[in-house]
Write an enzyme that holds these catalytic residues in place. Structure first.
Site, PDB file in Angstrom:
ATOM      1  CE  LYS A  46      -3.505   2.398   2.919  1.00 24.74           C
ATOM      2  NZ  LYS A  46      -4.156   2.403   4.329  1.00 24.74           N
ATOM      3  CG  ASP A  64      -5.180   8.199   4.915  1.00 26.52           C
ATOM      4  OD1 ASP A  64      -6.369   8.756   4.447  1.00 26.52           O
ATOM      5  OD2 ASP A  64      -5.710   6.988   5.687  1.00 26.52           O
ATOM      6  CE  LYS A  87      -6.688   8.948   8.803  1.00 27.58           C
ATOM      7  NZ  LYS A  87      -7.341   7.968   9.052  1.00 27.58           N
ATOM      8  CG  ASP A 111      -2.038   5.713   5.153  1.00 26.77           C
ATOM      9  OD1 ASP A 111      -1.691   4.216   5.755  1.00 26.77           O
ATOM     10  OD2 ASP A 111      -3.095   5.299   4.491  1.00 26.77           O
ATOM     11  CG  ASP A 159     -10.289   7.354   7.009  1.00 30.94           C
ATOM     12  OD1 ASP A 159      -8.531   7.954   6.697  1.00 30.94           O
ATOM     13  OD2 ASP A 159     -10.126   7.515   7.758  1.00 30.94           O
ATOM     14  CD  GLU A 174      -6.956   5.544   2.562  1.00 29.20           C
ATOM     15  OE1 GLU A 174      -7.906   5.494   3.373  1.00 29.20           O
ATOM     16  OE2 GLU A 174      -4.878   5.156   3.013  1.00 29.20           O
ATOM     17  NE  ARG A 181     -11.235  -1.020   3.939  1.00 26.81           N
ATOM     18  CZ  ARG A 181     -11.568  -1.732   4.910  1.00 26.81           C
ATOM     19  NH1 ARG A 181     -13.111  -1.911   5.009  1.00 26.81           N
ATOM     20  NH2 ARG A 181     -11.077  -1.319   6.209  1.00 26.81           N
TER      21      ARG A 181
HETATM   22  N1  BES Z   1      -4.357   4.111   6.842  1.00 25.95           N
HETATM   23  C1  BES Z   1      -5.620   3.752   7.972  1.00 25.95           C
HETATM   24  C2  BES Z   1      -5.351   2.976   8.824  1.00 25.95           C
HETATM   25  C3  BES Z   1      -4.115   3.677  10.349  1.00 25.95           C
HETATM   26  C4  BES Z   1      -5.198   4.629  11.149  1.00 25.95           C
HETATM   27  C5  BES Z   1      -2.578   3.000  10.440  1.00 25.95           C
HETATM   28  C6  BES Z   1      -4.391   4.723  11.620  1.00 25.95           C
HETATM   29  C7  BES Z   1      -2.058   3.262  10.989  1.00 25.95           C
HETATM   30  C8  BES Z   1      -3.205   4.300  11.802  1.00 25.95           C
HETATM   31  C9  BES Z   1      -6.407   3.636   6.904  1.00 25.95           C
HETATM   32  O1  BES Z   1      -6.490   4.103   4.978  1.00 25.95           O
HETATM   33  C10 BES Z   1      -7.688   3.787   7.392  1.00 25.95           C
HETATM   34  O2  BES Z   1      -8.064   5.043   7.414  1.00 25.95           O
HETATM   35  N2  BES Z   1      -8.811   2.482   8.029  1.00 25.95           N
HETATM   36  C11 BES Z   1      -9.770   2.800   8.626  1.00 25.95           C
HETATM   37  C12 BES Z   1     -10.952   2.253   8.007  1.00 25.95           C
HETATM   38  C13 BES Z   1     -12.069   2.431   8.477  1.00 25.95           C
HETATM   39  C14 BES Z   1     -12.787   3.999   7.578  1.00 25.95           C
HETATM   40  C15 BES Z   1     -12.882   1.905   8.233  1.00 25.95           C
HETATM   41  C16 BES Z   1      -9.731   3.318  10.536  1.00 25.95           C
HETATM   42  O3  BES Z   1      -8.881   2.529  10.433  1.00 25.95           O
HETATM   43  O4  BES Z   1     -10.166   3.442  10.693  1.00 25.95           O
HETATM   44 ZN    ZN Z   2      -4.445   4.443   4.821  1.00 25.64          ZN
HETATM   45 MN    MN Z   3      -7.477   5.816   5.698  1.00 27.25          MN
END
Ligand code: BES
Ligand code: ZN
Ligand code: MN
Length: 500
Positions: A268, A273, A280, A291, A350, A352, A354
């Site tokens: 990825k 992000d 966020k 990210d 968010d 994104e 996947r």
């Molecule tokens: N890059 C983030 C995941 C992440 C968050 C990694 C904090 C490390 C620290 C990912 O893109 C994301 O935002 N995931 C969301 C998914 C949710 C919206 C289903 C998450 O984990 O909040």
């Molecule tokens: Zn992300």
């Molecule tokens: Mn995200």
């Protein structure tokens, strides 16, 4: 850093420092005993007076120890002997390097590699010690106007091996350790760079530069127009909110016959992000420059493969983009069509990672892979489930899962399996498209993997969620280079198994 191996007694080393272990409580290691005998009990005497208990990480620097040829002896506490496994081994090597680097000892003969580590041979110890040393001395000061480097840095580390018979294994382990460490360093450097420098285009340029360094490494970059032609509607939907063009980077390392199916790593590469329209919260958002740690680890492991000329075929695939809110950005509720034809309702912009991975995973099938392993900072939920110690591991093929778990144990860069049961799949149901891109607040790491599993049915696949392991927050903020050590061990094991 210059690394080598040597067999010889510690008291006979003409060098600026000899490092030896002391166990808790007050138990001299074999090498420490040799120094003690040569010096007529000088070391045991100090220890008896309570100068060094042998607690893990404790240090005591001695000068002019009688009847030795070295300028200094560093005693390093190793904790309880029966607990001395991967963690303490890495920690003690790390501390020796940091300690001496700060104190002007430019060379060391380290006897830590003579200590017993259960089930581990000399090659493992030398390889790990090289990595731990490089990890300890890593700094990222490219963007500081004044660099504060040590005045007399440590520049030469010699690891002790028990006899001359172990020298060839030790030398091979130095080579492995250095190539893995340089893959880790490359991954750290890329990840530590800020989002305004490390853009998708920058990642593509760095990959191309690596391709120029190694003859067996072919790098190709697909532009957005190419992705459109391939119908990568999901990947492109993330890039819509950004002014930086998305890139799909492939790195093909050819170390074996062309008919050998490649191992594929998909990383990825979200270079920043923000969450997109599902923005966020502000606190700590800077860390979302990390990210792209999955992408960085793929570039790192590809460089290790090429450096070691491993006798296998390996392909790295990196979907790279920013995730930003803009007038054209994807909105919650939008429906896109992925390369596989599966339609996706984007309920949260968010989620994104996947969305870019699914198209890269579909694309991976064209290589007729042996296995595909994706690496992604995919879910905050993974940090809630597992903390910062192991990476999350899920997949559709048990032997592959076991190989990764095992490589994690050996390298110390561990992962832990979560269940990818069908029971969770229904959480992705959508009223308007084939699937939704989020699965509700329960089991977020698993439903993210469920999403990916819809695109990986044609091959053996595993997913590493490195959200908790790829970087550290707080005062020590910075990339760890994980899971490069795990992937390197996986490849080395794979090569060893092939030979059987
Ligand atoms: N890059 C983030 C995941 C992440 C968050 C990694 C904090 C490390 C620290 C990912 O893109 C994301 O935002 N995931 C969301 C998914 C949710 C919206 C289903 C998450 O984990 O909040
Ligand atoms: Zn992300
Ligand atoms: Mn995200």
């Amino acid at each position: 850093m210059e690394f080598s191996v040597k067999s010889g007694s510690p008291e006979k080393q003409r060098i600026s420092c000899v490092a030896v272990g002391v166990f808790e409580s007050r138990k001299l290691s074999h090498s420490a005993q040799l120094l003690d005998e040569a010096s007529d009990g000088y070391i045991a005497n100090l220890i008896r007076r309570g100068e060094c208990e042998g607690k893990l990480g404790q240090t005591l620097l001695l000068h002019n120890v009688p009847n030795t040829l070295c300028d200094r002896v560093l005693l390093i506490g190793c904790g309880r002997e029966k607990n001395f496994d991967t963690g303490p081994f890495q920690k003690t090597n790390n501390i020796v390097a940091k300690f001496l680097d700060e104190r002007g000892a430019t060379e060391v003969f380290s006897c830590l590699t003579e200590l017993n580590v259960k089930n581990r041979d000399i090659a493992w110890k030398v390889n790990q010690a090289v990595q731990a040393t490089e990890d300890a001395l890593y700094t990222f000061d490219q963007l500081k106007s004044k660099k504060e480097s040590a005045r007399r840095p440590l520049r030469k580390v010699i690891f002790s091996v028990p006899s001359r018979r172990e020298l060839p294994d030790g030398e091979q382990a130095v080579r492995h350790g250095m190539a893995i460490a340089s893959g880790i360093t490359l991954a750290k450097d890329l990840a530590n760079l800020p989002g305004n420098i490390c853009t998708p285009s920058y990642l593509a340029e760095q990959a191309k530069a690596l391709g120029k360094t190694y003859r067996d490494l072919k790098v190709n970059v697909l532009e957005e127009s190419d992705m459109e032609a391939l119908k990568m509607g999901s990947l492109l939907s993330v890039a819509r909110g950004s002014r930086q063009p998305a890139k799909l980077i492939t790195l093909e390392y050819n170390g074996a016959a062309d008919n050998q199916k490649p191992i594929i790593f998909v990383g990825k590469g979200v270079t920043f992000d923000s969450g997109g329209i599902s923005l966020k919260p502000g606190a700590g958002m800077d860390e979302m420059k990390f990210d792209m740690c999955g992408a960085a680890s793929v570039i790192g492991i590809m460089s290790t493969c090429a450096e070691l000329q491993l006798p296998i075929n390996v392909v790295g695939i990196i979907p790279a983009t920013e995730n930003l809110p803009d007038g054209l950005a994807t909105k919650p509720g939008d429906i896109v069509t992925s390369m596989s034809g599966t339609t996706i309702e984007i309920l949260n912009t968010d989620a994104e990672g996947r969305l870019i991975l699914c198209d890269a995973l579909t694309y991976a099938a064209k290589y007729d892979p042996h296995v595909v392993i994706d690496i992604a900072t995919l879910t905050g939920a993974c940090i809630i489930a597992l903390g910062n110690h192991p990476s999350g591991l899920l997949g559709n093929h048990n032997p592959l899962i076991n190989e990764l778990l095992n490589a994690g144990k050996i390298s110390g860069d561990r992962c832990w399996e979560l269940p990818l049961w069908d029971d969770y799949q229904q959480q992705l149901d959508s009223n308007f498209a084939d699937i939704a891109n989020i699965g509700g607040k329960e089991a977020g790491t698993i439903t993210a993997a469920c999403f990916l599993s819809r695109f990986t049915k044609k091959y053996h696949w595993a997913h590493l969620d490195i959200a908790g392991t790829a970087w550290r927050s707080g005062k020590e903020k910075g990339a760890t280079g994980r899971p490069v050590p795990l992937l390197a061990q996986y490849l080395l094991n794979h090569i060893a198994d092939q030979k059987l």
